[in-house]
Every structure is written in structure tokens, then in C-alpha cells.
Scaffold this active site. Structure first.
Site, PDB file in Angstrom:
ATOM      1  N   GLY A  46       0.877  -1.171   0.000  1.00 30.61           N
ATOM      2  CA  GLY A  46       0.000   0.000   0.000  1.00 30.61           C
ATOM      3  C   GLY A  46       0.907   1.212   0.000  1.00 30.61           C
ATOM      4  CD  GLU A  47       2.692   5.577  -0.508  1.00 31.72           C
ATOM      5  OE1 GLU A  47       2.458   5.064  -1.613  1.00 31.72           O
ATOM      6  OE2 GLU A  47       3.826   5.928  -0.159  1.00 31.72           O
ATOM      7  CB  SER A  48       5.306   2.639   4.068  1.00 31.42           C
ATOM      8  OG  SER A  48       6.072   3.602   3.384  1.00 31.42           O
ATOM      9  CB  CYS A  78       5.310  -3.718  -1.526  1.00 30.54           C
ATOM     10  SG  CYS A  78       5.830  -2.386  -2.596  1.00 30.54           S
ATOM     11  NE  ARG A 107       7.779   5.608   1.410  1.00 32.87           N
ATOM     12  CZ  ARG A 107       7.249   6.774   1.054  1.00 32.87           C
ATOM     13  NH1 ARG A 107       7.796   7.906   1.429  1.00 32.87           N
ATOM     14  NH2 ARG A 107       6.159   6.802   0.305  1.00 32.87           N
ATOM     15  CB  ILE A 136       3.614  -1.672  -7.676  1.00 28.16           C
ATOM     16  CG1 ILE A 136       3.090  -2.798  -8.587  1.00 28.16           C
ATOM     17  CG2 ILE A 136       2.845  -0.370  -7.927  1.00 28.16           C
ATOM     18  CD1 ILE A 136       1.697  -3.286  -8.230  1.00 28.16           C
ATOM     19  NE  ARG A 137       3.801   4.556  -6.212  1.00 29.53           N
ATOM     20  CZ  ARG A 137       3.868   5.198  -5.050  1.00 29.53           C
ATOM     21  NH1 ARG A 137       4.838   6.021  -4.799  1.00 29.53           N
ATOM     22  NH2 ARG A 137       2.938   5.026  -4.159  1.00 29.53           N
ATOM     23  CG  HIS A 179       2.674  -5.927  -4.678  1.00 28.17           C
ATOM     24  ND1 HIS A 179       1.962  -5.455  -3.596  1.00 28.17           N
ATOM     25  CD2 HIS A 179       3.406  -4.888  -5.115  1.00 28.17           C
ATOM     26  CE1 HIS A 179       2.240  -4.189  -3.397  1.00 28.17           C
ATOM     27  NE2 HIS A 179       3.123  -3.812  -4.301  1.00 28.17           N
ATOM     28  CD  GLU A 181       0.343  -8.522  -2.337  1.00 31.41           C
ATOM     29  OE1 GLU A 181       1.348  -9.250  -2.195  1.00 31.41           O
ATOM     30  OE2 GLU A 181       0.406  -7.277  -2.372  1.00 31.41           O
TER      31      GLU A 181
END
Ligand code: GLN
Length: 204
Positions: A46-48, A78, A107, A136-137, A179, A181
Site C-alpha cells: 500500500g503506502e507506508s 512492499c 522507499r 510497484i514503486r 507483491h 498476493e
């Protein structure tokens, strides 16, 4: 056996589905009390920075820190890897990380052109065919501590990033910079489930 999936933000459903494919009914964790009785926990991508804020506002952060310090098995992907690391570069100054695995991560470290990419990963611990990996990023693992076992690195052909660790383990903590998942390959989730089982046996 009960595995929780931190469900504050990110690809929660995909992790729950991956665990369900392996016969494990995962419990979403949104409140501190939902950590009670867990045998393992998944920290999704997600976004840490957002996750960090939600961990604080929900009250889950402090409880989770305590559980991890007490040895709760954890699987971070991630952004989840970032949350479990000891040292985070290019994060927000107030961003939280639990220090459950000794590593320095940067990051969004793969740079703009390569913000998202896919490759096949050779993961000897999982055997068989290369593992499809979607980045992804993604965070770059810049350094790992002496107790960290590197389970996979980026293959040749991934430019300057080749050789970077992307799947690591330290005791009951497993992290992936990609990822798992998001593909149908459940082998890394399976490895985590086995580890949780083993850990549960040894605590009895
Ligand atoms: N760049 C994100 C972060 O810093 C991680 C990206 C992801 O989880 N796909 O948290």
C-alpha cells in the site's frame, strides 16, 4: 491457527484470498483487540506513510509493535516490508517502522522509469519454476543485517538493480519487495504459513 492481515489500507483482500487458497481463514486487523490470539500477521502493500498514520490513529501500531517484539511471525510485502524494517530512507521523518527485520530500505528506490516492473525470480527455498514478481514503486533493500537470510535477489537483466535482495527472512519474519498476493503463485504465502505453524509448535 489464526493469521491476521493488517487491514488499514492497501491490498488486504488479495492477501486474504491468497491465504484462503491455502485453507487459512485470515482475520482482518483494524483495531488493537483484533491482534489478540493471532499466530501470525501479514502487513500488505500500500503506502507506508499512510499506513504509518493509520497505525497511530487506530491504536494498532503500539499493540503491533509489542506483538512483533515478542516474536509474532510476520509477512510484509512492499509497503509491509518497509514497515517491518529497522531503517527507512526517503520516508517521512515521522513514519513508523517496527524494526522486526534488520535492514535498510529506500522507499521508491527503483527510480521513475522502473517504478513498476515484472520479472521471474529464482527463489531456491520455494523450489521449482521461477516466481512471477510484480514490483510497484517498490522499496530497494540497501543493506541487511548478519541474521538476515536473503532468499532471492533480482536477476541479471534488471539493470543496476540486479543482485538486490528482494525476499528475505529473519527468524519468524519474511519480507518481499514485490507483491506475491497479486499473482496466483501461492508459494511464498505457503512458506509463511509453514513458518507460522512451526513457530506455534515451538511455543507449545
Ligand atoms: N512506495 C510505497 C511506500 O512507500 C510502497 C509501494 C507498494 O506497496 N506497492 O509505501
Amino acid at each position: 491457527m489464526t493469521i491476521g492481515v493488517l487491514a488499514l489500507q492497501g491490498d488486504v483482500r488479495e492477501h486474504v484470498a491468497a491465504l484462503a487458497d491455502l485453507g487459512e481463514a485470515a482475520r482482518p486487523v483494524r483495531t488493537p483487540g483484533e491482534l489478540d490470539g493471532l499466530d501470525g500477521v501479514v502487513l500488505p502493500g500500500g503506502e507506508s506513510t499512510t499506513l504509518s498514520m493509520l497505525l497511530a490513529s487506530s491504536g494498532v501500531g503500539d499493540e503491533l509493535a509489542g506483538a512483533l517484539a515478542a516474536g509474532l511471525p510476520a509477512f510484509g510485502t512492499c509497503a509491509g516490508l518497509i514497515l517491518l524494517a529497522t531503517d527507512v530512507l526517503d520516508g517521512r521523518p515521522d513514519q513508523r517502522s517496527f524494526g522486526a527485520i534488520t535492514m535498510t530500505v529506500r522507499r521508491n528506490g527503483y527510480g521513475r522509469q522502473a517504478e513498476s516492473f515484472e520479472c521471474g525470480l529464482d527463489v531456491p527455498a520455494l523450489g521449482g519454476e521461477p516466481v512471477p514478481a510484480v514490483f510497484i514503486r517498490a522499496p530497494v533493500v540497501e543493506a541487511v543485517g548478519p541474521d538476515v537470510e536473503v532468499l532471492a535477489t533480482l536477476p541479471a537483466g534488471t539493470g543496476a538493480a540486479a543482485g538486490r535482495p528482494v525476499v528475505c527472512r529473519q527468524g519468524p519474519v519474511v519480507v518481499a519487495a514485490y507483491h506475491p498476493e497479486l499473482t496466483g503463485d501461492r508459494r511464498l504465502h505457503q512458506l509463511f504459513v509453514e513458518l507460522v505453524k512451526e513457530h506455534r509448535e515451538t511455543r507449545r
